[in-house]
Scaffold this motif. Sequence first.
Motif, PDB file in Angstrom:
ATOM      1  N   LEU A 288     -11.439  13.596  -1.309  1.00 23.23           N
ATOM      2  CA  LEU A 288     -11.917  12.717  -2.470  1.00 23.23           C
ATOM      3  C   LEU A 288     -13.038  11.864  -1.995  1.00 23.23           C
ATOM      4  CD1 LEU A 288      -8.171  11.479  -3.617  1.00 23.23           C
ATOM      5  CD2 LEU A 288      -9.782  13.305  -4.197  1.00 23.23           C
ATOM      6  N   THR A 289     -13.177  11.720  -0.689  1.00 24.95           N
ATOM      7  CA  THR A 289     -14.367  10.941  -0.144  1.00 24.95           C
ATOM      8  C   THR A 289     -15.809  11.788  -0.619  1.00 24.95           C
ATOM      9  OG1 THR A 289     -13.909  11.678   1.937  1.00 24.95           O
ATOM     10  CG2 THR A 289     -13.405   9.627   1.784  1.00 24.95           C
ATOM     11  N   ASP A 290     -15.507  13.197  -0.514  1.00 27.70           N
ATOM     12  CA  ASP A 290     -16.632  13.947  -0.959  1.00 27.70           C
ATOM     13  C   ASP A 290     -17.192  13.830  -2.141  1.00 27.70           C
ATOM     14  OD1 ASP A 290     -16.123  15.170   1.485  1.00 27.70           O
ATOM     15  OD2 ASP A 290     -15.223  17.084   0.366  1.00 27.70           O
TER      16      ASP A 290
ATOM     17  N   VAL B 189      -8.793   8.082  -9.523  1.00 28.49           N
ATOM     18  CA  VAL B 189     -10.196   7.747  -9.640  1.00 28.49           C
ATOM     19  C   VAL B 189     -10.412   6.420  -8.587  1.00 28.49           C
ATOM     20  CG1 VAL B 189     -10.499   8.448 -11.861  1.00 28.49           C
ATOM     21  CG2 VAL B 189      -9.583   6.038 -11.640  1.00 28.49           C
ATOM     22  N   GLY B 190      -9.417   6.009  -7.844  1.00 26.75           N
ATOM     23  CA  GLY B 190      -9.415   4.976  -6.961  1.00 26.75           C
ATOM     24  C   GLY B 190      -8.262   4.781  -6.407  1.00 26.75           C
ATOM     25  N   PHE B 191      -8.335   3.946  -5.063  1.00 23.74           N
ATOM     26  CA  PHE B 191      -7.112   3.519  -4.158  1.00 23.74           C
ATOM     27  C   PHE B 191      -7.331   1.985  -3.758  1.00 23.74           C
ATOM     28  CE2 PHE B 191      -7.905   8.190  -3.800  1.00 23.74           C
ATOM     29  CZ  PHE B 191      -6.743   8.505  -4.046  1.00 23.74           C
ATOM     30  N   THR B 192      -6.314   1.341  -3.721  1.00 18.83           N
ATOM     31  CA  THR B 192      -6.527  -0.194  -3.250  1.00 18.83           C
ATOM     32  C   THR B 192      -5.525  -0.086  -1.964  1.00 18.83           C
ATOM     33  OG1 THR B 192      -4.421  -0.845  -4.708  1.00 18.83           O
ATOM     34  CG2 THR B 192      -6.725  -1.169  -5.623  1.00 18.83           C
ATOM     35  N   SER B 193      -5.961  -0.990  -0.895  1.00 17.85           N
ATOM     36  CA  SER B 193      -5.398  -1.084   0.525  1.00 17.85           C
ATOM     37  C   SER B 193      -4.709  -2.449   0.544  1.00 17.85           C
ATOM     38  CB  SER B 193      -6.610  -0.799   1.428  1.00 17.85           C
ATOM     39  OG  SER B 193      -7.021   0.512   1.171  1.00 17.85           O
ATOM     40  N   ASN B 194      -3.996  -2.486   1.341  1.00 15.03           N
ATOM     41  CA  ASN B 194      -3.531  -3.974   1.927  1.00 15.03           C
ATOM     42  C   ASN B 194      -4.175  -4.416   3.002  1.00 15.03           C
ATOM     43  OD1 ASN B 194      -2.652  -2.505   4.322  1.00 15.03           O
ATOM     44  ND2 ASN B 194      -0.466  -2.256   3.961  1.00 15.03           N
ATOM     45  N   SER B 195      -3.897  -5.581   3.489  1.00 10.49           N
ATOM     46  CA  SER B 195      -4.914  -6.320   4.742  1.00 10.49           C
ATOM     47  C   SER B 195      -4.964  -5.452   5.714  1.00 10.49           C
ATOM     48  CB  SER B 195      -4.159  -7.418   4.894  1.00 10.49           C
ATOM     49  OG  SER B 195      -3.085  -7.517   5.474  1.00 10.49           O
TER      50      SER B 195
END
Length: 434
Positions: A129-131, A229-235
């Motif tokens: 997906l980074t591509d 279409v996107g991902f969120t991350s924790n700390s």
Amino acid sequence: MAEKRFKYVILGGGVAAGYAAREFAKQGVQPGELAIISKEAVAPYERPALSKGYLFPQGAARLPGFHVCVGSGGERLLPEWYKEKGIELILSTEIVKADLPANTLVSAAGETFKYQILIIATGSTVIKLTDFGVQGADAKNIFYLREIDDADELIEAIKAKKNGKAVIVGGGYIGLELGAAMKINNFDVSMVYPEPWCMPRLFTSAIAAFYEGYYANKGIKIIKGTVAVGFTSNSNGEVKEVKLKDGRVLEADIVVVGVGGRPLTTLFKGQVEEEKGGIKTDACFKSSVPNVYAVGDVATFPMKLYNDMRRVEHVDHARKSAEQAVKAIKASKEGKSVDEYDYLPYFYSRSFDLAWQFYGDNVGDTVLFGDNNPQSPKAKFGSYWIKDGKVVGAFLEGGSAEENQAIAKVARLQPSVGDLEALTNEGLSFACKI
């Protein structure tokens, strides 16, 4: 750095490399003549195990248990086997330059390898997906499955995120097999894919409806017609949410992505003829460069049965094409010829208690037969593909070894059929009487 010279070099350390090595040994290769150069740190193994038995919570497959050639019922080739045969395994070595006119390969560490004959068995790499610049796709705990290191990292995450939430991005082979594996590991599983049904390159909507229903009955949530279409991350930089194009947001402790692969041919661009995304070969897997062969995923070869040039990404073809190339190399040295490669396309998968096989070509009209109710305790059903009045492809879920052989025979012989309704009613018995 000193240069190493070999008569034969196999570039790549996957399934095809292992089967080619076994065939070289059968053909009497001499100690010191053959080397396998692999980016991986282990001897060739049966890659399909990674998305199946390797991920089981109990009784998991582990090396050395699935080194080649156990996947086809053959001898298991341990690292000692290569040593005994005088075959040099050059592992953890990435080739960064190939100079085909000079018969030379150069590694990332600057080592030079010379060969007389090269077999390209580099396989495929996963599409990431980074591509595509998907936002947050570089977060931790987003996994792709291609090599044993990938599987080991996923297993560590499964342990760390015990009984968590998994999102599977993709509805193909890897998506379906990993969806099942994560559920067996007691994860809450959601699958996301843009197509109207799973495995669209092979399955009809009627076949797919069974698997989607079966997975839903296992508690897997299936979300179709949209993409991540996107991902969120924790700390800690670990993935925590998957954002979908349709606006939904899914919680995730682990994401596994299976959105396809591409053949690894970049090293050879402009040095060898290509077609349909692969290296063009003849029926002996010889490329446009006479001392260079290509096998497995990277080869676009003449498929005799359909009078067409095709590229096939499957373990069965990886094994058989590798053996064919080595036989052809040996025959050519002796001024002989080998039979033309006459491949029948074959695909299979196993997940949960399910197991299907497909043979032939999935083109033309289709008929569905048997019990395809996902609620059935032991569903057994199949499909035929009919083109120009002939059966050209056959699929069967839940078949015995004999029944699977029968559908393979049908796909190979391509018998004529007149009445599709009669074929539907006859179902599996049509194949079994051929």
